[in-house]
Design an enzyme around this catalytic site. Sequence first.
Site, short mmCIF file in Angstrom:
data_model
loop_
_atom_site.label_atom_id
_atom_site.label_comp_id
_atom_site.label_asym_id
_atom_site.label_seq_id
_atom_site.Cartn_x
_atom_site.Cartn_y
_atom_site.Cartn_z
N GLU A 87 0.81 -1.22 0.00
CA GLU A 87 0.00 0.00 0.00
C GLU A 87 0.84 1.27 0.00
OE1 GLU A 87 -3.20 0.47 -0.17
OE2 GLU A 87 -4.29 -1.26 0.59
N GLU A 118 9.15 -21.79 5.74
CA GLU A 118 9.67 -20.89 6.79
C GLU A 118 10.98 -21.39 7.39
OE1 GLU A 118 7.72 -21.93 11.04
OE2 GLU A 118 6.40 -20.83 9.68
#
Length: 308
Positions: A87, A118
């Site tokens: 954003e 991960e």
Amino acid sequence: MKNRGTVVVGVTEKLHANAVGLDARAPLEVAALLVESQIEAARVVAGVLPELCVGADYMAASLGKGGSLIYAAAGSSALMMLADALELGGTFGIDSGSVRMLMAGGIPTDCRMPGDTEDETGSLLASLADVSGRDTLIAVSASGNTPYTLEAARIARQKGARVIAIAHNPDTPLLALGDCSIFLPTAPEVVSGSTRMGAATAQKIAMNTMSTLMAIQLGHVHDGMMVNLKADNIKLRNRASQIVQVIADVPEKQAKKALSLACDNVKLASLIAAGNLCVEEAQSLLDKEKGNLRGALGRLVHINQFQG
């Protein structure tokens, strides 16, 4: 973590006190518990305001020096990371080349997000090869022990970058690596270990707060308006026009004319409309204030008073 041969379970893996019999309860009761647990998680962020301000300082300093913001995370934490990082361009006009996102396993292109990624850290040396002291790494891990995120923080720290570490378990390796360590003591999840709920809610608030504070410091927010937004669609072009109308106190037609002259740059258009300036004059005022619109408007008022 181990203590005298006994595995210590982190808060993020413990059972919630009110979760017993969860699957046998009425949906409305369960929904209320799920929502309230996330509201409680959101409240936790209010306890780390000083740390968020320090993190925002680091982020603004990096961009001000021509450095980069580098987000690193895995799983649910990475999704919250993406929500903040993606954003920054449209909302605050941050150059996409100044923001990097490192997600364990890469950013998904479908609905699969394998959990084993991960633990894979081999790609990080190459991904962080050019990191320097100008950069800031935002490392997020609910447990504070995620191998991928820990290795990213270690490498960045070794290269002189500042590390903002966010975790939900105290005294964890990730928090120990942070120049700015943000401990979010959220309660155990209603669905044990599902940190996409409470922990993720707190992470999103923390990261959104830091990046917004950063944008304010960089002069990209004026009276709560996004004056550095990228007006690249109809909605945002209308918003840009409304912002210029408010700041310059001019009608819509004049605001749109100023935006056209400024190639949709809201800061420039606001100065053009407010002072009846040409683009070069408006840009000169902005440059003198290092892009801060409030400072440039103050110079404009001073000039007008002097000429008057």
